[in-house]
Design an enzyme around this catalytic site. Structure first.
Site, mmCIF file in Angstrom:
data_model
loop_
_atom_site.group_PDB
_atom_site.id
_atom_site.type_symbol
_atom_site.label_atom_id
_atom_site.label_comp_id
_atom_site.label_asym_id
_atom_site.label_seq_id
_atom_site.Cartn_x
_atom_site.Cartn_y
_atom_site.Cartn_z
ATOM 1 N N ASP A 468 0.863 -1.174 0.000
ATOM 2 C CA ASP A 468 0.000 0.000 0.000
ATOM 3 C C ASP A 468 0.899 1.224 0.000
ATOM 4 O OD1 ASP A 468 -2.276 -1.289 0.084
ATOM 5 O OD2 ASP A 468 -2.815 -0.863 2.152
ATOM 6 N N ASP A 789 -4.254 -2.687 5.044
ATOM 7 C CA ASP A 789 -4.743 -2.220 6.338
ATOM 8 C C ASP A 789 -6.256 -2.204 6.374
ATOM 9 O OD1 ASP A 789 -5.110 -0.255 4.536
ATOM 10 O OD2 ASP A 789 -3.883 1.253 5.530
ATOM 11 N N ASP A 793 -9.024 -5.264 2.198
ATOM 12 C CA ASP A 793 -7.783 -5.911 1.764
ATOM 13 C C ASP A 793 -7.757 -7.379 2.162
ATOM 14 O OD1 ASP A 793 -6.662 -3.679 0.634
ATOM 15 O OD2 ASP A 793 -5.797 -2.976 2.508
#
Length: 1168
Positions: A468, A789, A793
């Site tokens: 990310d 997070d 996801d």
């Protein structure tokens, strides 16, 4: 035992309840039965019995707005009456149980039997003992004293068996203790937000009591059962309990039931806690599982079919509580309903960890070889003896001689068994476990909290990391640095006086009201530090912008409290915007919106000008604005957020559910550019990754220009390289065919060059990860690590080989799906994980190199010695001691080497690189040649060299000879020095490099040396040793030192020349085709097949040990299941699991535990 503790829990609570029933308006039983209802039934029941949720709050003496007073006596009383929010854990195995398990080992049992027979025979003096006719060809006369000592060998073998067992049991026990410690640490970190005395506080999950008002928000895992009392747009994923994969929408008047263990997927709100711990829905199920698990253990031992189990656990359930038994039905159906959960179960079933697979294969090969060798040894000895005695010397078999002959045969048998003991590398599983456990402990210090042991080792093989951007590569401290307000583009924060007053008021209201009220900016903790940002970081950036404009958001929020918000469209990955509707004093409505600028601007048809008046905003104005404002901001690496509003008339009231019409015709207030600076240590970490052969890709929801700018700052892409930066839409267009199906060939064209995927949805992330993993484009299968997070996801984290969740910013759902939690959310910790992972792999290889050298030498010496001299030069007890050095001590010494930066200089090993490389094979054979040459020289001409009596062809109970003692001692000395050689496996010259950084290694080598001196000088008859002179000792040590010199000689021979060397322990391509596709339907077949495979291997030692270890691993892992209080499932499921199932993920273990071991008859499953 488990069911006892739980039923005690119940009876205790019941007793309390009868005495205190009057204090609160409802009893625990009533609340528990209320929580078993769903949807409309529950609403009806609440209306009939209580009136409404407010009434329940009054009965529980709590306020929906202010929460509990939070005084200690009140909290204690609630805990007493309604129970605590934790589930009593299953008792760990006692030390004695572990000892008993270690004794189950086949080779040890064979040794014990042999030792007992040998003992029995030594005490039995048959009449024929003195008979000349019985004495064998080599039988010299024995003196009486020696015959008396015949029992010593048997006793010594028993004693060493006891040693091995105790060491094994102690290892298992300390591992289990470590894991439990780790688990409780994970539990203490689990906090939840509640309101007490009108203050929002975070408390540990175990502290939550009935009557608490808890704040639930997107991404939470609910810690207790409760009623939904206020909130907006709350959607919950209840698949873990009911198997319904659709998200359930909660509302006060339709379905207010919130259940523990379920995940909040959207929205926010408040709930009144009504049941905790063993009385919550999850708790009830765990209680049943605990009871069922105990039964299962007993049944498993008897090896009966497991069908009987269901009745057992169900009758148990009925005794405890009829309603609870009902609860099990919907759970059973969880199998069919939730494809996602099923994938999760299979995901880890389909592949053992790479190392596990290679080791199992190697251990089986070695075991078979050892078995064959030991069988041949015994056969040759017996044949030689019989031919020699009865054919060559033509002795008759006299009845009174039988015991004497039997004694010989037992001696031969013992020699055979010792060959087997030495051949089977039972230290392997031990080394793996020690190495992993040690790494996990040390990785805690490097901010990696490992939830699944094998993830640590898989990480060393990683070839790709999909990371990310926000919070991982960047600091996640958002600040607004540019703004476009009233037709002016400000490159820094505008002066408040230059902004029109009307615009300013709208802006402050839009930001203050249209953001989660849990997001705040608090004064800094220390002088001179930055203000603390609490809650959603992007919203904190916007609130910070309000403060920078010398305005305050608090008064606005006080005037418009959360309860008064008319309707909230929470942010989700589809909308990419958030909107809040409020009622104005004149009864009309106003909606504030904020979100990604290109999305919100498309819905704007007006924009506020410099005078604060709306002017028309046409598509071509928009294109111009994108070019002049948004792209320049994005190219500076800023995230652009657009803030807008819209007014609605009060009649007719708009249809709030028709989102497309509502979120349209907006008026743009401003566009801001938010900076999120790159973490200072990230570029260096990424450079290390690239040098180590790992490709870093950035997957983000941000604008493509922003993403590209940040990627360049991080060093993920370098200008002038050939790479791809794609947006989610474009990515999807390229990988799908005309029918819209994803095609692997298309993905294969894209992923090798793809570096940045922007504006991506969670499904894109999952598709990319799956595409890279399933790709056959490269000759090695890619091993992918993913960081995440957000709640969404989850699928990508589960699909990846290693999922990293963020410890600070991560939601519970992400942590649940992950394998490793980064406690500091920092990318550079991932590099540490890679280093540790490679280190585990290397430690195992070092150990293997050492162990196999000893194995080869010991087996050949025992075998040839037995064939030529009818007696193994290394005695059974000596072999066991060598085994102990090799296995237990060496695994400790070599498995605890700390990692070095040099590990990051080589490319990943890949899945089908053999465990034993050519270099290692060269080392193993090279050292074996040296050792064998010297040992055979000593065996056949040693007596001449040292001028001592020959120890060859000694009669049955003759005293130990110096000759054989020298051989034993030399053998051990060579092993000790070779242990130093084994520290390097890539053919490095300096084997002492960094030796003092590993105190354990030094201690063990010196310790072993000391014990060896004691054994040789004072071991006497039990160890078949006679004390040696100083000069003989010097020779032994000198020959041992030769190992180091010889090591240098071997290092000089180029491996490339030795083409004939075979590698060993490689996984072939066939064995790693992901079985996931097959697995979806044929789970049962798969299970049976595993059982079969398991049957073939089980007899043999190494795997037996692996199983004990896995049970511990499972305890650790499934313990991480329902977080916090509900983490307790420990090894309920582990009994039915197998080597292959090294890490079944945690959450699903509930539905699986209830369905796989106890597979219900179809009728019962249907009732749900």
């Amino acid at each position: 035992m488990g069911d006892m503790t739980n039923s005690d829990f119940y009876s205790k609570n019941q007793r309390n309840e009868s005495s205190h029933g009057g204090e609160f308006g409802c009893t625990m039983e009533e609340l528990r039965s209320l929580m078993e209802l769903r949807g409309t039934e529950a609403v009806v029941k609440i209306k009939e019995t209580y009136g409404d949720t407010e009434a329940i709050c009054r009965r529980l003496k709590t306020s929906p707005v202010e929460g509990l007073p939070g005084t200690t006596p009140d909290l204690e009383k609630r805990k007493q009456i309604f129970g605590q929010n934790f589930i009593p854990p299953k008792k760990p195995k006692t030390f004695l149980q572990l000892v008993w398990e270690a004794l189950q080992d086949v080779t040890l049992i064979i040794l014990e039997i042999a030792a007992i027979i040998s003992l029995g025979l030594s005490f039995y003096h048959p009449p024929g003992e003195s008979n000349e006719a019985c004495a064998t060809a080599q039988g010299g006369a024995e003196d009486e004293g020696e015959a008396e000592a015949g029992w010593i060998e048997g006793a010594a073998i028993l004693l060493s068996v006891i040693c091995v067992v105790l060491v094994t049991a102690f290892n298992d026990w300390s591992k289990e203790k470590q894991f439990r410690g780790l688990q409780s640490r994970i539990e203490q970190e689990q906090k939840f937000t509640v309101i007490r005395a009108n203050q929002v506080v975070q408390i540990p999950v175990a502290e939550i009591v009935v009557g608490d008002i808890a704040q639930v928000k997107y991404g939470d895992l609910l810690p207790a059962d409760g009623l939904f009392i206020q909130g907006n747009d709350l959607k919950i994923d209840e698949s873990s309990l009911t198997g319904e994969s659709d998200q359930v929408r909660k509302s006060v008047d339709k379905d207010p039931m919130l259940l523990s263990g379920t995940h909040v997927m959207e929205g926010s709100g408040r709930m009144l806690v009504t049941a905790v711990g063993v009385n919550s829905q999850t708790g009830i199920i765990f209680t049943l599982l605990g009871a069922g698990g105990e039964e299962e253990e007993k049944k498993d031992k008897k090896g009966k079919m497991q069908d009987g189990n269901v009745d057992a656990s169900q009758s148990k359930a009925k005794q405890q509580d009829g309603a609870a038994a009902m609860e099990m039905q919907p759970l059973k159906s969880a199998e069919g309903g939730d494809a996602d959960d099923k994938k999760k179960a299979n995901m880890h079933k389909k592949e053992k960890s790479v190392l596990q697979g290679k080791l199992t294969k190697l251990a089986v090969q070695i075991g078979k070889a050892g078995l064959v060798m030991s069988a041949i040894t015994v056969i040759i000895l017996v044949l030689y003896f019989t031919v020699d005695t009865f054919v060559v010397n033509k002795k008759p078999w006299l009845p009174e001689c039988t015991p004497v002959y039997v004694q010989y045969f037992v001696k031969f048998f013992i020699i055979g068994v010792t060959v087997l003991v030495v051949a089977v590398p039972e230290g392997l599983p031990l080394a793996v476990t020690i190495s992993l456990a040690y790494s996990v402990k040390k990785m805690m210090k490097d901010n990696n909290l490992v939830r699944h042991l094998d993830a640590c080792e898989t990480m060393g093989n990683a070839t790709a990391i999909c990371s990310d951007k926000t919070g991982t590569l960047t600091t996640n401290r958002m600040t607004v640095v540019q703004a476009y307000v009233g037709d002016v583009h400000y490159k820094e924060i505008p002066d408040p006086s230059s902004v029109n007053a009307k615009t300013m008021e709208l802006l402050v209201n839009a930001i203050a009201i249209n953001s989660a009220y849990t997001t705040k900016i608090l004064p800094p903790e220390k002088e001179g530090a930055l203000p603390r940002q609490v809650g959603n970081k992007t919203e904190c950036g916007l609130l910070g912008f309000v403060l920078d404009l010398k305005q305050d958001y608090e008064p606005v929020r006080i005037q418009m409290p959360e309860e008064k918000l008319y309707k909230v469209y929470t942010f989700n990955s589809v909308r990419k915007s958030m909107s809040t509707v409020i009622k104005l004093p004149d009864e009309s409505f106003r909606m504030y919106s904020k979100g990604a600028s290109e999305i919100v601007l498309k819905k704007c048809c007006k924009i506020l000008n410099g005078a604060g008046e709306p002017r028309v905003f046409r598509p071509r104005d928009r294109d111009e604005m994108v070019k002049k404002v948004i792209e320049p901001m994005a190219c500076d690496g800023l995230r652009t957020i657009c803030v807008a509003y819209r007014d609605f008339p009060n009649s007719p009231e708009p249809d709030w559910d028709n989102e497309n019409d509502i979120l349209n015709d907006l008026t743009c207030i401003c566009v801001v550019g938010i900076e999120d600076p790159v973490r200072p240590e990230v570029p260096e970490a990424i450079r290390k990754c690239q040098r180590a052969g790992i490709t870093v890709r950035m997957v983000t929801g941000d604008n493509i220009n922003t993403a590209r700018a940040i990627a360049i700052k991080c060093g993920i892409i370098h200008p002038g390289e050939d790479f791809l930066c794609l947006e989610g839409k474009e990515f999807n267009r390229r990988i799908r065919n005309e029918k819209g199906e994803i095609e692997q060939e298309r993905i294969d064209k894209i992923w090798p060059k793809l570096r940045v995927l922007a504006r991506s949805s969670p499904t894109d992330k999952h598709t990319l990860v799956k595409g890279i993993i399933d790709s056959t484009h490269t000759e090695q299968r890619q091993v992918v690590a993913v960081t995440g997070d957000g709640t969404n996801d989850g699928p990508a984290l589960k699909k990846a080989d290693v999922g990293f969740a963020m410890g600070i910013a991560g939601t519970d759902v992400a942590k649940e799906a992950s394998d490793i939690i980064l406690t500091d959310d920092n990318f550079s910790s991932i590099v540490k994980a890679v280093m540790w992972g490679r280190n585990v792999y290397d430690s195992i290889s070092k150990f293997l190199q050492f162990q196999l050298t000893v194995n080869v030498v010991a087996v050949i010496v025992a075998f040839t010695g037995a064939c030529i001299t009818q007696d193994s030069p290394l005695k059974a007890v000596q072999m066991l001691w060598v085994n102990l050095i090799m296995d237990t001590f060496a695994s400790l010494a070599l498995a605890t080497e700390p990692p070095t930066e040099t590990l990051l200089l080589r490319k990943p090993y890949g899945r089908n690189k053999p465990l034993i490389s050519r270099t290692m094979m060269k080392n193993i054979l090279g050292h074996a040649v040296y050792q064998l040459t010297l040992i055979f020289t000593l065996l056949f001409v040693g007596e001449k060299m040292f001028q001592i009596d020959s120890g060859r062809n000694a009669p049955l109970h003759s005293p130990p000879s110096e000759h054989y003692t020298i051989i034993f001692n030399t053998f051990v000395m060579m092993q000790l020095f070779n242990e130093v050689n084994a520290r390097k496996i890539h053919g490095e010259r300096n084997v002492f490099d960094g030796i003092f950084r590993n105190p354990i290694f030094c201690t063990i080598v010196l310790g072993t040396f000391a014990i060896q001196i004691v054994i040789v000088q004072f071991g006497g008859k039990p160890f078949s040793c006679s004390p040696l002179q100083l000069d003989q000792w010097m020779w032994c040590i000198f020959i041992g030192l030769g190992e180091l010199v010889w090591g240098q000689v071997i290092a000089t021979i180029p491996t490339s020349r030795l083409k004939f060397l075979k590698e060993a322990g490689r996984l072939t391509q066939k064995e790693e085709i992901p079985e996931e596709e097959l697995n979806e339907d044929v789970e049962e077949i798969d299970h049976a097949e595993r059982e079969l495979r398991r049957g073939q291997i089980l007899w043999f030692r190494g795997l037996n040990r692996i199983q004990t270890q896995i049970e511990v691993v499972n305890t650790f892992k499934s313990g991480a299941s329902f977080q916090g209080a509900l983490r307790r499932q420990s090894s309920v499921t582990s009994q039915s699991q197998d080597v292959a199932n090294l890490s079944s993920p945690s959450r699903v273990s509930l539905s699986n535990a209830l369905s796989s071991p106890t597979s219900l008859p179809p009728a019962a499953a249907g009732q749900g």
